[in-house]
Scaffold this active site. Structure first.
Site, PDB file in Angstrom:
ATOM      1  N   ARG A  17       2.816  -5.634 -19.576  1.00 29.30           N
ATOM      2  CA  ARG A  17       1.352  -4.802 -19.407  1.00 29.30           C
ATOM      3  C   ARG A  17       0.504  -5.273 -20.471  1.00 29.30           C
ATOM      4  O   ARG A  17      -0.769  -5.242 -19.984  1.00 29.30           O
ATOM      5  CB  ARG A  17       1.675  -3.343 -19.465  1.00 29.30           C
ATOM      6  CG  ARG A  17       2.625  -2.648 -20.729  1.00 29.30           C
ATOM      7  CD  ARG A  17       2.667  -1.440 -20.449  1.00 29.30           C
ATOM      8  NE  ARG A  17       3.806  -0.778 -21.531  1.00 29.30           N
ATOM      9  CZ  ARG A  17       4.193   0.248 -21.259  1.00 29.30           C
ATOM     10  NH1 ARG A  17       3.947   1.177 -20.524  1.00 29.30           N
ATOM     11  NH2 ARG A  17       5.350   0.511 -22.249  1.00 29.30           N
ATOM     12  N   GLU A  65      -4.980   4.911  -3.354  1.00 28.45           N
ATOM     13  CA  GLU A  65      -4.723   3.639  -3.258  1.00 28.45           C
ATOM     14  C   GLU A  65      -5.551   2.955  -2.127  1.00 28.45           C
ATOM     15  O   GLU A  65      -5.790   1.757  -2.201  1.00 28.45           O
ATOM     16  CB  GLU A  65      -3.161   3.501  -3.345  1.00 28.45           C
ATOM     17  CG  GLU A  65      -2.622   3.593  -4.571  1.00 28.45           C
ATOM     18  CD  GLU A  65      -2.210   5.354  -4.779  1.00 28.45           C
ATOM     19  OE1 GLU A  65      -2.432   5.958  -3.591  1.00 28.45           O
ATOM     20  OE2 GLU A  65      -1.828   5.659  -5.760  1.00 28.45           O
ATOM     21  N   PHE A  90       2.719   1.519  -4.062  1.00 28.79           N
ATOM     22  CA  PHE A  90       1.410   2.072  -3.479  1.00 28.79           C
ATOM     23  C   PHE A  90       0.588   1.060  -3.121  1.00 28.79           C
ATOM     24  O   PHE A  90      -0.156   0.973  -1.971  1.00 28.79           O
ATOM     25  CB  PHE A  90       0.820   2.850  -4.743  1.00 28.79           C
ATOM     26  CG  PHE A  90       1.524   3.928  -5.360  1.00 28.79           C
ATOM     27  CD1 PHE A  90       2.148   4.787  -4.535  1.00 28.79           C
ATOM     28  CD2 PHE A  90       1.886   4.226  -6.774  1.00 28.79           C
ATOM     29  CE1 PHE A  90       2.918   5.897  -4.845  1.00 28.79           C
ATOM     30  CE2 PHE A  90       2.596   5.346  -7.144  1.00 28.79           C
ATOM     31  CZ  PHE A  90       2.949   6.011  -6.191  1.00 28.79           C
ATOM     32  N   ARG A 174       6.883  -3.904 -16.063  1.00 28.31           N
ATOM     33  CA  ARG A 174       5.672  -3.559 -16.965  1.00 28.31           C
ATOM     34  C   ARG A 174       6.004  -3.785 -18.456  1.00 28.31           C
ATOM     35  O   ARG A 174       5.177  -3.996 -19.405  1.00 28.31           O
ATOM     36  CB  ARG A 174       5.454  -2.075 -17.041  1.00 28.31           C
ATOM     37  CG  ARG A 174       4.389  -1.750 -15.904  1.00 28.31           C
ATOM     38  CD  ARG A 174       4.084  -0.429 -15.988  1.00 28.31           C
ATOM     39  NE  ARG A 174       5.018   0.665 -15.562  1.00 28.31           N
ATOM     40  CZ  ARG A 174       5.255   1.810 -16.190  1.00 28.31           C
ATOM     41  NH1 ARG A 174       4.320   2.387 -17.131  1.00 28.31           N
ATOM     42  NH2 ARG A 174       6.292   2.577 -15.881  1.00 28.31           N
TER      43      ARG A 174
END
Lengths: 318, 282
Positions: A17, A65, A90, A174
């Site tokens: 991330r 989203e 999502f 992440r």
């Protein structure tokens, strides 16, 4: 074959991330058309720093989203380069028709980062754990689909796709990956990376399963079996030539993915082999199961995504 | 500066005529929702929007997105009459290999700014276009027609929240409130309640006008342009299949395969408009 950066599977210092946020910040500072879009997960992917430094280039769309994907399409109509992030489920399951129609069908230009690949969603559990995203995006015509295995690769691909028009989906974890590539390594769309050469079996993997596969190859070597390991980060287009070359050489192929065996890497490799070079193969991946809460190591065991599973599959083919 | 009513009335009649002729030529199609937006299209393309048909991708243009994509035939008639492509192309509507599919495709048709048809999506793209211009300090306007039935879609209300939050005052949402959706009256399927109240609650500068009145539509757009803090919603009180009285009365007029009686009514209006205008296309 390339030299892997760490012999002992060292964890990277830079989280994925952080690499995403730093790279997008760098791109956005250089190019005012680069716009990062978030759906209330800015803090989860560290892009808050973009909001602080260049607020006009980080749009937090809120928890919507579908609209975010449409807004990205609209931004791209006017020459902006939207980088959309949300959790993979999502980005794909929830906003699939937006990605399909306003994205690919309308031929707009959207870069998507789907985070928390498969079991790395950990304590977010079954609702948030996507084993389908690669398959969903791969089904859409003309999409480019990657699953990245370390931060050097992620940074490289994020920069590379800035200038490439179309729908690009990058699946990532992440947190910290195991370091595989030296800084300065380059990556080509549609070209896999051979990380280890061996003549007895070929293991084709992506994402966190690349390291599991390298470890499986270590295990196999102890039993006198030499394995080729390929990081097939470019799921679509896939490296047909490389797959066929090593299938012909080793006569046995195992795929390994932190994803459903339907639709993702295993399917893509099987499609290539069955059409171009029928070869004995096994697919390591999630079979007909939903996600659940748990630590990564536990979940790898539950879904049979371990080095042991890969090594056993390889042995069964030889 | 007011509306040039005579000019826009003629443009309206031409759009209605060619919408009917292209649909009649095809033999079936979305008559109801194509006809109910004719007046809005006539005002937008006739008087309001900054566009250059010879340069459809002109960066300084105003954008138009038909979020209720099934109104495509109405938009195509407008674009053809405006000079984006020859009027006789209209007779290729939905034919094999056409550049004019049921639902607009920005990659096929000159002048179509966004591919739409999956309801709820065009408005999000319109919001993205309006945001982009705002971020770049450009003053292009974005106009988006949504259907009243389309507003069943949750994505529309996501987009409206977003537009209001970002104060997209150059975004104009025109609601084709023709009171019907595919399966029947909106109030029987999902009661829309009061669109004005809803848009006001969602932070829009909202007006309701007679969707058959060119002057009222024009004046509402001008009033919307005078404020600087909110996106604009104009509720168009329209009639599905507007302008063909017999079809207006028909209960099921979303997608029509004309019966003998329908056919007579359609041809009568075509005839009447041709008498007023002279033939637009031979």
């Amino acid at each position: 074959m390339i030299q892997t950066a760490s012999k002992n599977y060292e964890i990277e210092n830079t989280e994925m991330r952080q690499m995403y946020a730093n790279t997008i910040l760098e791109l956005a500072q250089k190019n005012p058309n680069v716009i990062a879009l978030e759906a209330d997960l800015m803090s989860a992917i560290s892009t808050s720093k973009i909001a602080k430094q260049i607020p006009n280039q980080l749009i937090n769309c809120g928890i919507m989203e579908a609209n975010m994907m449409g807004v990205a399409a609209g931004l791209s109509l006017t020459g902006k380069i939207p980088y959309v992030h949300t959790f993979g489920q999502f980005a794909t399951r929830r906003a699939f028709d937006q990605l399909f129609v306003s994205g690919a069908y309308a031929k707009t230009n959207i870069k998507i980062l789907g985070s928390d690949a498969g079991v790395t969603a950990e304590h977010n559990g079954g609702t948030h754990m996507t084993f389908e995203d690669l398959g969903l995006v791969r089904l859409i015509p003309n999409t480019i689909v990657y699953e990245v295995s370390d931060s050097s690769m992620l940074g490289y691909l994020l920069r590379k796709i800035e200038k490439e028009h179309g729908i690009h989906y990058i699946r990532t974890i992440r947190k910290n990956a195991v370091k595989i590539y030296n800084d300065g390594e380059t990556f080509e769309t549609g070209k896999g990376k051979v990380l280890r050469e061996g003549g007895d079996v070929t293991i084709i993997a992506s994402g966190i399963m690349v390291v599991e596969s390298l470890k499986a190859a270590d295990q196999l070597k102890k039993q006198g079996i030499e394995a080729t390991v390929i990081d097939m980060f470019s799921i679509k287009p896939i490296d047909r030539e490389l797959i066929v070359k090593y299938a012909e050489k080793t006569k046995a192929v195992v795929t390994a993915e932190n994803h459903n065996v339907i639709g993702g890497l295993g399917s893509a490799v099987a499609e290539v082999l069955s059409e171009h070079c029928p070869t004995k193969m096994k697919r390591i991946g999630v079979r007909e199961k939903f996600g659940q809460v748990g630590k990564v190591d536990y979940l790898k065991g539950v879904y049979q995504l371990t080095e042991k599973d890969i090594a056993e599959s390889a042995l069964s083919l030889i | 500066m007011g509306i040039n009513l005579q000019k826009v009335e003629r443009f309206r009649d031409e759009i209605r005529l060619m919408t009917l002729k292209e649909l009649h030529h095809l033999g079936f199609g979305h008559y109801g929702g194509s006809l109910s937006i004719v007046e809005a299209l006539a005002v937008l393309y006739g008087e309001v929007m900054k566009v250059d048909p010879k340069n459809p991708n002109w960066e300084e243009r105003d954008y138009f997105i038909l979020s209720k994509g099934h109104g495509g035939p109405g938009l195509y008639a407008t674009l053809a009459l405006k000079g984006y492509f020859p009027v006789d192309v209209l007779y290729t509507l939905n034919q094999n290999g056409t550049t004019l599919p049921s639902h607009p495709d920005r990659n096929l048709t000159p002048g179509v700014d966004m591919t739409t048809g999956s309801l709820g999506q065009g408005i999000s793209a319109a919001v993205g276009v309006a945001l982009s211009h705002k971020l770049s300090n450009k003053d292009n306007f974005t106009y988006c027609i949504v259907g009243d039935g389309e507003l069943n879609e949750g994505e529309c209300w996501e987009a409206f929240q977003f537009a209001a939050h970002h104060k997209l005052n150059h975004l104009f949402v025109l609601v084709d409130d023709n009171k019907k959706q595919l399966d029947g009256p909106t109030k029987d399927i999902i009661d829309p309640l009061d669109f004005e109240e809803k848009f006001n609650a969602f932070g829009f500068y909202t007006m309701k006008v007679d969707g058959r009145s060119l002057e009222q539509i024009y004046d509402a757009i001008q009033r919307g342009k005078e404020q600087s803090n909110k996106p604009v919603a104009i509720i168009l009180d329209t009639i599905k299949a507007q302008g063909v009285p017999y079809l207006e009365e028909k209960a099921d007029n979303h997608h029509i395969r004309p019966s003998y009686e329908d056919e007579k009514a359609i041809l009568a209006v075509i005839n009447e408009l041709e008498n007023i205008l002279g033939k637009v296309v031979s």
